[in-house]
Design a protein around this motif. Structure first.
Motif, PDB file in Angstrom:
ATOM      1  N   THR A 396       0.675  -1.120   0.085  1.00  0.00           N
ATOM      2  CA  THR A 396       0.028   0.102   0.335  1.00  0.00           C
ATOM      3  C   THR A 396       0.851   1.167   0.039  1.00  0.00           C
ATOM      4  O   THR A 396       0.351   2.152   0.554  1.00  0.00           O
ATOM      5  CB  THR A 396      -0.832   0.102   1.209  1.00  0.00           C
ATOM      6  N   ASP A 397       2.079   1.223  -0.597  1.00  0.00           N
ATOM      7  CA  ASP A 397       2.803   2.293  -0.658  1.00  0.00           C
ATOM      8  C   ASP A 397       2.100   3.601  -1.400  1.00  0.00           C
ATOM      9  O   ASP A 397       1.053   3.480  -2.045  1.00  0.00           O
ATOM     10  CB  ASP A 397       4.166   1.997  -1.421  1.00  0.00           C
ATOM     11  N   SER A 398       2.606   4.821  -1.252  1.00  0.00           N
ATOM     12  CA  SER A 398       2.007   6.007  -1.752  1.00  0.00           C
ATOM     13  C   SER A 398       1.860   5.894  -3.215  1.00  0.00           C
ATOM     14  O   SER A 398       2.687   5.479  -3.980  1.00  0.00           O
ATOM     15  CB  SER A 398       2.855   7.276  -1.577  1.00  0.00           C
ATOM     16  N   TYR A 399       0.610   6.122  -3.843  1.00  0.00           N
ATOM     17  CA  TYR A 399       0.186   6.303  -5.083  1.00  0.00           C
ATOM     18  C   TYR A 399       0.694   4.825  -5.901  1.00  0.00           C
ATOM     19  O   TYR A 399       0.696   4.794  -6.995  1.00  0.00           O
ATOM     20  CB  TYR A 399       1.052   7.233  -5.962  1.00  0.00           C
ATOM     21  N   VAL A 400       0.480   3.783  -5.193  1.00  0.00           N
ATOM     22  CA  VAL A 400       0.330   2.584  -5.377  1.00  0.00           C
ATOM     23  C   VAL A 400      -0.863   1.953  -5.262  1.00  0.00           C
ATOM     24  O   VAL A 400      -1.426   1.921  -4.036  1.00  0.00           O
ATOM     25  CB  VAL A 400       1.395   1.470  -4.918  1.00  0.00           C
ATOM     26  N   PHE A 401      -1.898   1.662  -6.261  1.00  0.00           N
ATOM     27  CA  PHE A 401      -3.446   1.342  -6.261  1.00  0.00           C
ATOM     28  C   PHE A 401      -3.421  -0.309  -6.266  1.00  0.00           C
ATOM     29  O   PHE A 401      -2.964  -0.774  -7.499  1.00  0.00           O
ATOM     30  CB  PHE A 401      -4.118   1.945  -7.258  1.00  0.00           C
ATOM     31  N   ALA A 402      -4.174  -0.972  -5.474  1.00  0.00           N
ATOM     32  CA  ALA A 402      -4.310  -2.370  -5.587  1.00  0.00           C
ATOM     33  C   ALA A 402      -4.944  -2.649  -7.051  1.00  0.00           C
ATOM     34  O   ALA A 402      -5.874  -2.121  -7.448  1.00  0.00           O
ATOM     35  CB  ALA A 402      -5.147  -2.931  -4.504  1.00  0.00           C
ATOM     36  N   GLY A 403      -4.241  -3.509  -7.823  1.00  0.00           N
ATOM     37  CA  GLY A 403      -4.975  -4.005  -8.942  1.00  0.00           C
ATOM     38  C   GLY A 403      -4.568  -3.109 -10.163  1.00  0.00           C
ATOM     39  O   GLY A 403      -3.591  -3.760 -10.980  1.00  0.00           O
ATOM     40  N   PHE A 404      -5.064  -1.918 -10.248  1.00  0.00           N
ATOM     41  CA  PHE A 404      -4.579  -1.014 -11.145  1.00  0.00           C
ATOM     42  C   PHE A 404      -3.022  -0.727 -11.601  1.00  0.00           C
ATOM     43  O   PHE A 404      -2.645  -0.766 -12.705  1.00  0.00           O
ATOM     44  CB  PHE A 404      -5.238   0.404 -10.762  1.00  0.00           C
ATOM     45  N   SER A 405      -2.206  -0.903 -10.202  1.00  0.00           N
ATOM     46  CA  SER A 405      -0.751  -0.551 -10.478  1.00  0.00           C
ATOM     47  C   SER A 405      -0.206  -1.616 -11.166  1.00  0.00           C
ATOM     48  O   SER A 405       0.909  -1.376 -11.614  1.00  0.00           O
ATOM     49  CB  SER A 405      -0.205   0.125  -9.276  1.00  0.00           C
ATOM     50  N   LEU A 406      -0.636  -2.732 -11.021  1.00  0.00           N
ATOM     51  CA  LEU A 406       0.153  -4.027 -11.563  1.00  0.00           C
ATOM     52  C   LEU A 406       0.091  -3.871 -13.175  1.00  0.00           C
ATOM     53  O   LEU A 406       1.096  -4.048 -13.900  1.00  0.00           O
ATOM     54  CB  LEU A 406      -0.502  -5.195 -11.389  1.00  0.00           C
ATOM     55  N   HIS A 407      -0.913  -3.136 -13.771  1.00  0.00           N
ATOM     56  CA  HIS A 407      -0.937  -2.992 -15.347  1.00  0.00           C
ATOM     57  C   HIS A 407       0.110  -1.801 -15.421  1.00  0.00           C
ATOM     58  O   HIS A 407       0.654  -1.990 -16.587  1.00  0.00           O
ATOM     59  CB  HIS A 407      -2.247  -2.381 -15.557  1.00  0.00           C
ATOM     60  N   ASP A 408       0.013  -0.792 -14.518  1.00  0.00           N
ATOM     61  CA  ASP A 408       1.133   0.184 -14.774  1.00  0.00           C
ATOM     62  C   ASP A 408       2.444  -0.291 -14.865  1.00  0.00           C
ATOM     63  O   ASP A 408       3.477  -0.087 -15.563  1.00  0.00           O
ATOM     64  CB  ASP A 408       1.000   1.284 -13.744  1.00  0.00           C
ATOM     65  N   GLU A 409       2.923  -1.440 -13.792  1.00  0.00           N
ATOM     66  CA  GLU A 409       4.005  -1.903 -13.626  1.00  0.00           C
ATOM     67  C   GLU A 409       4.561  -2.710 -14.847  1.00  0.00           C
ATOM     68  O   GLU A 409       5.586  -2.675 -15.475  1.00  0.00           O
ATOM     69  CB  GLU A 409       4.131  -2.855 -12.501  1.00  0.00           C
ATOM     70  N   LEU A 410       3.345  -3.522 -15.710  1.00  0.00           N
ATOM     71  CA  LEU A 410       3.500  -4.312 -16.772  1.00  0.00           C
ATOM     72  C   LEU A 410       4.167  -3.265 -17.770  1.00  0.00           C
ATOM     73  O   LEU A 410       4.972  -3.335 -18.506  1.00  0.00           O
ATOM     74  CB  LEU A 410       2.141  -5.068 -17.115  1.00  0.00           C
ATOM     75  N   TYR A 411       3.507  -2.278 -18.061  1.00  0.00           N
ATOM     76  CA  TYR A 411       3.761  -1.171 -18.855  1.00  0.00           C
ATOM     77  C   TYR A 411       5.086  -0.729 -18.859  1.00  0.00           C
ATOM     78  O   TYR A 411       5.932  -0.513 -19.708  1.00  0.00           O
ATOM     79  CB  TYR A 411       2.792  -0.088 -18.904  1.00  0.00           C
ATOM     80  N   GLU A 412       5.630  -0.314 -17.580  1.00  0.00           N
ATOM     81  CA  GLU A 412       7.057  -0.011 -17.153  1.00  0.00           C
ATOM     82  C   GLU A 412       8.083  -1.037 -17.571  1.00  0.00           C
ATOM     83  O   GLU A 412       9.219  -0.612 -17.871  1.00  0.00           O
ATOM     84  CB  GLU A 412       7.146   0.553 -15.649  1.00  0.00           C
ATOM     85  N   LEU A 413       7.620  -2.295 -17.358  1.00  0.00           N
ATOM     86  CA  LEU A 413       8.560  -3.191 -17.704  1.00  0.00           C
ATOM     87  C   LEU A 413       8.979  -3.204 -19.076  1.00  0.00           C
ATOM     88  O   LEU A 413       9.920  -3.654 -19.553  1.00  0.00           O
ATOM     89  CB  LEU A 413       8.130  -4.607 -17.183  1.00  0.00           C
ATOM     90  N   THR A 414       7.644  -3.231 -19.863  1.00  0.00           N
ATOM     91  CA  THR A 414       7.863  -3.093 -21.500  1.00  0.00           C
ATOM     92  C   THR A 414       8.771  -1.752 -21.768  1.00  0.00           C
ATOM     93  O   THR A 414       9.629  -1.913 -22.553  1.00  0.00           O
ATOM     94  CB  THR A 414       6.652  -3.060 -22.065  1.00  0.00           C
ATOM     95  N   ILE A 415       8.530  -0.567 -21.257  1.00  0.00           N
ATOM     96  CA  ILE A 415       9.466   0.467 -21.462  1.00  0.00           C
ATOM     97  C   ILE A 415      10.901   0.231 -21.194  1.00  0.00           C
ATOM     98  O   ILE A 415      11.979   0.976 -21.693  1.00  0.00           O
ATOM     99  CB  ILE A 415       8.920   1.699 -20.666  1.00  0.00           C
ATOM    100  N   SER A 416      10.981  -0.568 -20.208  1.00  0.00           N
ATOM    101  CA  SER A 416      12.349  -0.965 -19.662  1.00  0.00           C
ATOM    102  C   SER A 416      13.087  -1.807 -20.644  1.00  0.00           C
ATOM    103  O   SER A 416      14.289  -1.960 -20.417  1.00  0.00           O
ATOM    104  CB  SER A 416      12.338  -1.405 -18.287  1.00  0.00           C
ATOM    105  N   GLY A 417      12.412  -2.332 -21.584  1.00  0.00           N
ATOM    106  CA  GLY A 417      13.144  -3.325 -22.375  1.00  0.00           C
ATOM    107  C   GLY A 417      12.539  -4.593 -22.567  1.00  0.00           C
ATOM    108  O   GLY A 417      12.805  -5.384 -23.484  1.00  0.00           O
ATOM    109  N   LEU A 418      11.734  -5.194 -21.674  1.00  0.00           N
ATOM    110  CA  LEU A 418      11.155  -6.398 -21.724  1.00  0.00           C
ATOM    111  C   LEU A 418       9.842  -6.481 -22.881  1.00  0.00           C
ATOM    112  O   LEU A 418       9.330  -5.092 -23.215  1.00  0.00           O
ATOM    113  CB  LEU A 418      10.324  -6.846 -20.610  1.00  0.00           C
ATOM    114  N   SER A 419       9.854  -7.459 -23.700  1.00  0.00           N
ATOM    115  CA  SER A 419       9.005  -7.667 -24.508  1.00  0.00           C
ATOM    116  C   SER A 419       7.479  -7.965 -23.826  1.00  0.00           C
ATOM    117  O   SER A 419       7.463  -7.982 -22.903  1.00  0.00           O
ATOM    118  CB  SER A 419       9.055  -8.826 -25.461  1.00  0.00           C
TER     119      SER A 419
END
Length: 520
Positions: A396-419
């Motif tokens: 529950t860290d600041s501006y991390v939202f249950a469920g929603f933020s996992l999709h943001d994390e997947l996006y950031e992983l692709t921006i980082s270079g993952l397919s």
């Protein structure tokens, strides 16, 4: 006359206090509505659906998927005749993926209302909770007993909840992180206490010991050496007072957050391992770390992690928050409606103001943003080196939202270079492999549990399509679009309610674990 006025004023004040106390007690005791699970069908048929293979990246088109109770029984193009007791789901033009897992979360006593509905609504069917309790039930944090009960309720179709995979201890961070009245073995002040701690958590059906930053080096070594004898492993932060190389070689199974290589691979890294002044150096060295980062040393450590099968959960959302806390378009997040006012004011506002001030004082050079961007480059580097990357968010860290933020994390992983496929794997087969439950989860195969997400668009073409959720199955129970909307509305209403905010406030202030965490 003055005495009469004072007496009258005192009576009014007393009456106001009594009324306030009654209101607060009533709000605290006010029963909280519980969500009803959808109707359970003995058989579920998904017809004409495109099944995504998260191992190969291939898509099998127009498949019929048969689920009986909670397991997948059949997957092929053969038409299945529906019986009267079957639920039929039209998957035409849609894409079926395994349920997503968030491998770094923190649940609390109010997760049933504030987190669980949002996880399911976002297709997150599995979570690894990185927090726990000591020997007493805490008013805020939950422990293995609560989480295992939630899992049991899920299996019986009586609770809306994700599956809690692997159970954590409370964070082991040395004597200062433990309330004074707790048993001494939690404080890990001498070697004789290690076995008592491990035996306690084994009895609590915990799977791993959560290690944290200030855990003394010798205590960490003993934990690492003895934990496997109790069927436990270490996961969490890399303690500051030993090197990443040492931690990997001692068998820590997963490392959390995007900074692990940043703080390990620059010329003055030994300054961070000094127990007396590491905090001062830790807070003031970000710019120097970014500028002097040694990629050769980082690759050596990544190669070691790959060889020793140590996993990494970067939780990029936490660094993203630190980098953007001063930006209005970031802080005006539409998902704030799912957060209690208590948490926004007492926790997130303080965190936001602190990071905002740091960023604005940087005079054009946002060190936190540089740190975030550098960390993403290391995610790409580690992925290429074969390090297992797991998706996690740090709810529950600041501006991390249950469920929603996992999709943001997947996006950031692709921006980082993952397919797109690799990002999907970071939330499906890789965490399942880490958890040693490949027999039941992580892919769409006959015999596995029916934890599935039905998407309107292909995530292999664009990872943001994981947000295009049409339906979710967990343990074979189907949540359609209407039910998913109901879940979001439920949490929004709960977060804004007076009685939930009272409960949240009292649970925070009454928690001895929260008090020592904030004091430290």
């Amino acid at each position: 006359m003055l005495k009469k006025k004072l007496k009258y004023f005192a009576k009014v004040v007393f009456a106001i206090i009594i009324v306030a106390i009654i209101i607060i007690i009533t709000a605290y005791l006010w029963p909280t509505y519980k969500l009803q699970t959808p109707v359970v069908f003995e058989r579920t048929i998904i017809k004409y659906v495109n099944v995504v293979d998260v191992v190969s990246g291939e898509v099998a088109v127009d498949q019929f998927v048969l689920i009986e109770q909670s397991r997948i029984i059949k997957i092929d193009t053969t038409h299945i005749t529906a019986s009267d007791d079957a639920l039929i789901i039209d998957g035409t033009g849609k894409y079926l993926i395994p349920g997503l897992w968030d491998m770094h979360t923190h649940s609390n006593q109010h997760s049933e209302w504030l987190h669980h509905p949002l996880y399911i609504a976002n297709g997150v069917t599995g979570v690894r909770d990185m927090s726990g309790q000591l020997n007493k039930k805490d008013s805020y944090w939950v422990g293995s007993k609560e989480r295992l009960q939630w899992n049991n309720d899920l299996d019986h179709g009586t609770r809306v909840t994700p599956r809690y995979v692997l159970q954590s201890s409370y964070q082991m961070d040395g004597e200062k992180a433990i309330p004074e009245d707790a048993p001494n073995f939690f404080k890990l002040q001498n070697p004789s206490q290690v076995d008592s701690l491990l035996q306690f958590y084994k009895n609590e059906k915990v799977d791993f010991i959560k290690v944290y930053q200030q855990l003394p080096k010798e205590m960490y070594k003993l934990l690492a050496l003895k934990a496997p004898k109790y069927g436990l492993h270490l996961a969490g932060h890399k303690p500051m007072f030993l090197s990443l190389k040492e931690a990997v070689n001692l068998g820590q199974k997963s490392f959390e957050h995007g900074r692990i290589f940043m703080y390990e691979c620059f010329p003055e890294t030994d300054s961070l391992k000094n127990p007396t002044n590491w905090k001062v150096y830790f807070s003031k060295s970000k710019g120097k770390i970014v500028q002097q980062f040694d990629s050769v040393q980082a690759k050596t450590l990544m190669r070691l992690m790959q060889q020793r099968k140590a996993y990494w959960t970067p939780t990029l959302q936490t660094l993203k928050f630190e980098a953007n806390a001063h930006k209005v378009n970031f802080t005006n997040n539409m998902n704030l409606k799912y957060i209690t006012k208590v948490k926004k004011q007492l926790w997130w506002k303080y965190d936001t103001d602190y990071n905002k001030e740091k960023n604005l004082e940087s005079k054009g050079t946002n060190v936190s943003e540089q740190f975030f961007e550098a960390s993403k480059k290391q995610v790409a580097m580690a992925n290429k080196m074969g390090v297992f990357i797991m998706a996690g968010t740090d709810v529950t860290d600041s501006y991390v939202f249950a469920g929603f933020s996992l999709h943001d994390e997947l996006y950031e992983l692709t921006i980082s270079g993952l397919s797109n496929l690799e990002a999907l794997q970071a939330a499906t087969i890789i965490p399942v492999k880490y958890s040693n439950v490949e027999e039941d989860y992580g892919a769409i195969e006959i015999g596995k549990k029916a934890d599935l997400v039905l998407l309107n668009k292909n995530p292999l073409e664009d990872i943001t399509n994981t947000r295009e959720i049409n339906g979710v199955l967990i343990n074979g129970v189907y949540y359609n679009e209407e039910k998913l909307s109901e879940l979001k509305e439920f949490t929004e209403a709960a977060a804004s309610s007076f009685h939930m905010n009272v409960k949240a406030f009292l649970s925070l202030v009454n928690s001895p674990l929260i008090r020592v965490q904030f004091a430290d």
